[in-house]
Scaffold this motif. Structure first.
Motif, short mmCIF file in Angstrom:
data_model
loop_
_atom_site.label_atom_id
_atom_site.label_comp_id
_atom_site.label_asym_id
_atom_site.label_seq_id
_atom_site.Cartn_x
_atom_site.Cartn_y
_atom_site.Cartn_z
N VAL A 17 5.09 -17.53 -19.11
CA VAL A 17 5.27 -16.25 -18.43
C VAL A 17 6.60 -16.33 -17.70
O VAL A 17 6.80 -17.20 -16.85
N VAL A 27 5.55 -12.50 -21.93
CA VAL A 27 4.34 -13.33 -21.91
C VAL A 27 4.17 -13.90 -23.30
O VAL A 27 4.24 -13.16 -24.29
N VAL A 31 -1.79 -11.38 -16.22
CA VAL A 31 -0.46 -11.20 -15.65
C VAL A 31 -0.31 -9.79 -15.08
O VAL A 31 0.24 -9.61 -13.98
N ARG A 54 -0.12 -19.69 -12.90
CA ARG A 54 0.33 -20.62 -13.95
C ARG A 54 -0.50 -21.91 -13.99
O ARG A 54 -0.67 -22.50 -15.06
N TRP A 71 9.80 -8.67 -18.35
CA TRP A 71 8.92 -9.84 -18.35
C TRP A 71 8.39 -10.11 -19.75
O TRP A 71 8.04 -9.18 -20.48
N GLU A 83 -2.04 -11.53 -21.05
CA GLU A 83 -1.37 -10.32 -20.53
C GLU A 83 -2.22 -9.64 -19.47
O GLU A 83 -1.72 -9.20 -18.42
#
Length: 410
Positions: A236, A260, A275, A227, A258, A272
């Protein structure tokens, strides 16, 4: 109610515009109709609020909303385009096609903490108030019952099946703590994440286990570290929905959901990727396998149709609504919506109507409590009025001061 065209001198080679006095009379009719419909619109909102249904399960809600439109003479198509809890209701035959979107899904565990009960009633009110004016004002009024906004992407499913095509304007008004003129919604993806490991007795044979709960822990730590390197507009966030079954059994499967978010779909795809690497790291570190499955197609950022936006702001202001640029509650306009995908296909607006809920904010139980009561009822009628007036302004090319609500319903 007949609306006459502009007077002599108009170019006969083009479709004449509706005169300003005629538009003002039409707005009076809208106000009168909504005043007469107020009680049943509030009842609809309260009924939805008391009976929340989550995404794709809104069978009663869709029926109740469509019923009020059917009673007003709309032609209703249930299970629209093969979606059980969607519908289309139409009235009029004018060349200007107006799409009004009704949302009615609730949040799991929180009920109507985003106020979709009010969205549905606002949309019904605006549509019913325009029905008698539709043909004379050159309107075809189309109400889309759109399920699963809270993560299911109902409008995207409808879009891909041909809904909304050719609309001249699509609109809805969304409850928020305060009035906000314009949606600045972020693009978002919704994903289901599952780690699979191997179960074992946590005391006797721990070395035989592959811990799927540890995989989620590693992934979440990696996301937390990521982050600091993400743009400020990126979000996120997620929850673990299944973290194991017993403390003395190594969890062999864990699951989560989750989201995003990013400013645009293009940026979302890049975020994405980073992540998903965090989830892959959890799997690699623990020996699990991981599967990431989209729950819906990504929601797009919102594109505002400025002429309609200006008309809405003017109409809302004339109803006494105030747009506070400094209120912390105005950040609600950064929330994502599948109406963003509609706005990429046709002209659209998505203003927010304040229900005086502060300090309560959307997606809190306290906000759900504010979605019924006097402030919510006023917001319902003001938003329905402002949307209907905006439709008349855009369809006729006029923006004038609306008249006061007449006293009589007859």
């Amino acid at each position: 109610m007949a609306l006459e065209p502009a007077g002599p001198g108009a170019d006969s080679s083009v479709e004449p515009s509706i005169s300003r006095p005629a538009v003002e009379r039409a707005k009076q009719h809208v106000a009168r109709t909504l005043a007469c419909d107020a009680e049943q619109l509030v009842r609809l909102s309260e009924r939805l609020h008391a009976n929340p249904e989550t995404a794709w399960e809104e069978h009663r809600a869709a029926g109740w909303v469509a019923e009020l439109l059917d009673e007003a003479g709309f032609v209703v198509t249930p299970a629209y385009l093969g979606l059980d809890t969607a519908f289309l209701a139409t009235y009029g035959t004018g060349p200007f096609r107006l799409g009004l979107c009704a949302e009615y899904d609730a949040l799991p565990g929180l009920g109507h903490a985003c106020g979709h009960n009010l969205i549905a009633a606002i949309t019904v009110g605006a549509a019913r108030s325009l029905a008698a004016l539709a043909d004379d004002a050159g309107l075809t009024v189309e109400v889309y019952g759109t399920p699963a906004e809270e993560g299911g992407g109902g409008k995207i499913e409808l879009l891909e099946r041909g809904a909304f095509a050719g609309l001249d304007l699509a609109m809805l008004a969304h409850p928020a703590p305060v009035d906000i003129a314009e949606a600045e919604a972020l693009a978002v993806s919704h994903s289901h994440v599952a780690f699979t490991g191997r179960a074992a007795h946590a005391a006797a044979f721990p070395e035989q286990g592959i811990n799927a709960a540890d995989a989620f822990t590693v992934a979440q730590v990696a996301i937390g570290l990521l982050r600091q390197h993400l743009p400020q507009t990126v979000r996120v966030h997620g929850v673990v929905t299944d973290g194991g079954v017993a403390p003395n059994a190594v969890p062999d499967r864990t699951e989560g959901r989750w989201y995003v978010r990013a400013e645009r779909l293009e940026a979302l795809a890049e975020v994405e990727r980073r992540v998903w690497h965090c989830f892959e790291a959890g799997a690699l570190a623990t020996g699990c396998t991981v599967e990431v499955t989209p729950e819906s197609k990504p929601y797009a950022e919102f594109r505002t149709f400025e002429p309609a936006q200006r008309a809405y702001v003017a109409n809302a202001a004339r109803l006494g609504r105030r747009f506070d640029q400094d209120s912390p509650g105005r950040r609600m306009n950064r929330a994502s919506t599948d109406m963003g995908n509609v706005s990429q296909a046709v002209p659209a607006i998505h203003p927010y109507i304040g229900i005086d809920s502060l300090p309560a904010l959307n997606h809190q139980p306290e906000f759900a409590a504010h979605c019924v009561g006097p402030a919510a009822e006023r917001a319902l009628l003001d938003a329905a009025t402002a949307l209907a007036w905006t439709a008349l302004d855009v369809a006729t090319g006029e923006t004038i001061a609306p008249a006061a609500t007449p006293d009589s319903c007859h």
